[in-house]
Design a protein around this motif. Structure first.
Motif, PDB file in Angstrom:
ATOM      1  N   LEU A  48      62.494  36.120 121.680  1.00 43.27           N
ATOM      2  CA  LEU A  48      61.714  37.340 121.892  1.00 43.27           C
ATOM      3  C   LEU A  48      61.154  37.879 120.582  1.00 43.27           C
ATOM      4  O   LEU A  48      60.026  38.371 120.534  1.00 43.27           O
ATOM      5  N   VAL A  49      61.923  37.780 119.513  1.00 39.48           N
ATOM      6  CA  VAL A  49      61.443  38.193 118.184  1.00 39.48           C
ATOM      7  C   VAL A  49      60.242  37.341 117.786  1.00 39.48           C
ATOM      8  O   VAL A  49      59.236  37.850 117.274  1.00 39.48           O
ATOM      9  N   ALA A  50      60.311  36.039 118.034  1.00 43.33           N
ATOM     10  CA  ALA A  50      59.201  35.143 117.702  1.00 43.33           C
ATOM     11  C   ALA A  50      57.954  35.471 118.521  1.00 43.33           C
ATOM     12  O   ALA A  50      56.835  35.468 117.990  1.00 43.33           O
ATOM     13  N   VAL A  51      58.120  35.785 119.798  1.00 43.52           N
ATOM     14  CA  VAL A  51      56.981  36.155 120.643  1.00 43.52           C
ATOM     15  C   VAL A  51      56.338  37.437 120.104  1.00 43.52           C
ATOM     16  O   VAL A  51      55.116  37.519 119.972  1.00 43.52           O
ATOM     17  N   ALA A  52      57.163  38.425 119.791  1.00 36.08           N
ATOM     18  CA  ALA A  52      56.645  39.707 119.300  1.00 36.08           C
ATOM     19  C   ALA A  52      55.916  39.549 117.974  1.00 36.08           C
ATOM     20  O   ALA A  52      55.008  40.331 117.669  1.00 36.08           O
ATOM     21  N   ALA A  53      56.284  38.548 117.193  1.00 30.94           N
ATOM     22  CA  ALA A  53      55.639  38.309 115.900  1.00 30.94           C
ATOM     23  C   ALA A  53      54.358  37.496 116.031  1.00 30.94           C
ATOM     24  O   ALA A  53      53.550  37.459 115.103  1.00 30.94           O
ATOM     25  N   ASP A  54      54.157  36.863 117.187  1.00 28.25           N
ATOM     26  CA  ASP A  54      52.966  36.041 117.400  1.00 28.25           C
ATOM     27  C   ASP A  54      51.730  36.938 117.405  1.00 28.25           C
ATOM     28  O   ASP A  54      51.676  37.939 118.125  1.00 28.25           O
ATOM     29  N   GLU A  55      50.755  36.583 116.615  1.00 27.40           N
ATOM     30  CA  GLU A  55      49.515  37.356 116.501  1.00 27.40           C
ATOM     31  C   GLU A  55      48.887  37.633 117.874  1.00 27.40           C
ATOM     32  O   GLU A  55      48.324  38.698 118.104  1.00 27.40           O
ATOM     33  N   ALA A  56      49.007  36.689 118.791  1.00 20.24           N
ATOM     34  CA  ALA A  56      48.401  36.842 120.117  1.00 20.24           C
ATOM     35  C   ALA A  56      49.006  37.995 120.913  1.00 20.24           C
ATOM     36  O   ALA A  56      48.333  38.571 121.772  1.00 20.24           O
ATOM     37  N   TRP A  57      50.260  38.339 120.647  1.00 19.70           N
ATOM     38  CA  TRP A  57      50.947  39.362 121.433  1.00 19.70           C
ATOM     39  C   TRP A  57      51.246  40.634 120.655  1.00 19.70           C
ATOM     40  O   TRP A  57      51.604  41.653 121.249  1.00 19.70           O
ATOM     41  N   ARG A  58      51.116  40.608 119.365  1.00 19.48           N
ATOM     42  CA  ARG A  58      51.484  41.767 118.546  1.00 19.48           C
ATOM     43  C   ARG A  58      50.774  43.038 118.999  1.00 19.48           C
ATOM     44  O   ARG A  58      51.372  44.099 119.085  1.00 19.48           O
ATOM     45  N   ARG A  59      49.492  42.939 119.325  1.00 19.02           N
ATOM     46  CA  ARG A  59      48.745  44.140 119.728  1.00 19.02           C
ATOM     47  C   ARG A  59      49.199  44.693 121.079  1.00 19.02           C
ATOM     48  O   ARG A  59      49.024  45.864 121.364  1.00 19.02           O
ATOM     49  N   PHE A  60      49.783  43.834 121.924  1.00 21.29           N
ATOM     50  CA  PHE A  60      50.278  44.282 123.222  1.00 21.29           C
ATOM     51  C   PHE A  60      51.692  44.861 123.124  1.00 21.29           C
ATOM     52  O   PHE A  60      52.181  45.464 124.070  1.00 21.29           O
ATOM     53  N   LEU A  61      52.336  44.619 121.998  1.00 23.05           N
ATOM     54  CA  LEU A  61      53.733  45.012 121.837  1.00 23.05           C
ATOM     55  C   LEU A  61      53.948  45.923 120.632  1.00 23.05           C
ATOM     56  O   LEU A  61      54.903  45.738 119.877  1.00 23.05           O
ATOM     57  N   PRO A  62      53.097  46.946 120.462  1.00 26.55           N
ATOM     58  CA  PRO A  62      53.289  47.808 119.289  1.00 26.55           C
ATOM     59  C   PRO A  62      54.639  48.526 119.365  1.00 26.55           C
ATOM     60  O   PRO A  62      54.989  49.103 120.398  1.00 26.55           O
ATOM     61  N   GLY A  63      55.387  48.419 118.295  1.00 27.73           N
ATOM     62  CA  GLY A  63      56.681  49.093 118.254  1.00 27.73           C
ATOM     63  C   GLY A  63      57.772  48.448 119.090  1.00 27.73           C
ATOM     64  O   GLY A  63      58.876  48.986 119.190  1.00 27.73           O
ATOM     65  N   TYR A  64      57.491  47.301 119.698  1.00 23.28           N
ATOM     66  CA  TYR A  64      58.479  46.631 120.546  1.00 23.28           C
ATOM     67  C   TYR A  64      59.637  46.087 119.717  1.00 23.28           C
ATOM     68  O   TYR A  64      59.432  45.430 118.699  1.00 23.28           O
ATOM     69  N   THR A  65      60.816  46.376 120.166  1.00 25.32           N
ATOM     70  CA  THR A  65      62.021  45.778 119.620  1.00 25.32           C
ATOM     71  C   THR A  65      62.718  45.077 120.775  1.00 25.32           C
ATOM     72  O   THR A  65      62.968  45.709 121.810  1.00 25.32           O
ATOM     73  N   PRO A  66      62.997  43.792 120.653  1.00 25.87           N
ATOM     74  CA  PRO A  66      63.671  43.094 121.756  1.00 25.87           C
ATOM     75  C   PRO A  66      64.988  43.770 122.126  1.00 25.87           C
ATOM     76  O   PRO A  66      65.636  44.396 121.281  1.00 25.87           O
ATOM     77  N   PRO A  67      65.382  43.643 123.371  1.00 23.85           N
ATOM     78  CA  PRO A  67      66.660  44.223 123.806  1.00 23.85           C
ATOM     79  C   PRO A  67      67.813  43.659 122.973  1.00 23.85           C
ATOM     80  O   PRO A  67      67.729  42.559 122.422  1.00 23.85           O
ATOM     81  N   SER A  68      68.887  44.411 122.926  1.00 25.83           N
ATOM     82  CA  SER A  68      70.097  43.957 122.226  1.00 25.83           C
ATOM     83  C   SER A  68      70.728  42.807 123.014  1.00 25.83           C
ATOM     84  O   SER A  68      70.422  42.593 124.194  1.00 25.83           O
TER      85      SER A  68
END
Length: 165
Positions: A48-68
């Protein structure tokens, strides 16, 4: 159980199921002794961290922190072993938002999924973020997502499809 020589084959099988910016995969061998669901959840969190860091998804996930890890554990539902390969093939091939769209051909996804499930073996445990009984999804992201995770206690395989309408 998959042998250490099967790690590369497991990773290669999972790589066949990945598609750029839609289906993310991870596979490998645990380093902790006697890993269980929390160790699998930690690998899911890393994906999930890798997905959130992907340029393609970063704009859709502003401030997203994966669940614990405990939150991921709570979101997981078991999948019967005989359902693992078809489920894995669907995660890789069928678009979450537009089911008529295919990311991979059903045949290619089916072959790769069968191989991955076979490598983990019949005693592997499988988990998803879907409640199979009612069809609900315990979302791991604020977008549409579908996860299948498997482990045989030595190796793991993860596939996560993410989509936004």
């Amino acid at each position: 159980m998959a042998s250490s020589g099967d790690s590369a084959e497991l990773e290669a099988g999972m790589a066949e199921l990945a598609t750029p910016t839609r289906v993310y995969v991870a596979a490998g061998r645990f380093t902790a002794p006697e890993p269980d669901v929390p160790e699998l959840a930690a690998r899911i969190r890393a994906l999930l961290v890798a997905v959130a860091a992907d340029e393609a998804w970063r704009r859709f996930l502003p401030g997203y922190t994966p669940p614990s890890v405990p939150e991921i554990c709570a979101a997981l539902e078991p999948v019967e072993a005989h359902d693992a390969a078809p489920f894995l093939a669907r995660v890789a091939a069928v678009d979450l938002v537009w089911p008529s769209h295919r990311h991979l051909s059903a045949e290619a996804a089916g072959r790769a999924a069968d191989r991955v499930v076979s490598l983990l073996g019949p005693e592997a445990s499988w988990w998803t973020n879907h409640d199979v009984g009612c069809g609900a999804v315990n979302g791991l992201t604020p977008l549409f997502d579908s996860l299948l995770a498997g482990t045989n206690g030595e190796h793991f395989a993860l596939a996560l499809q993410i989509a936004d309408d």
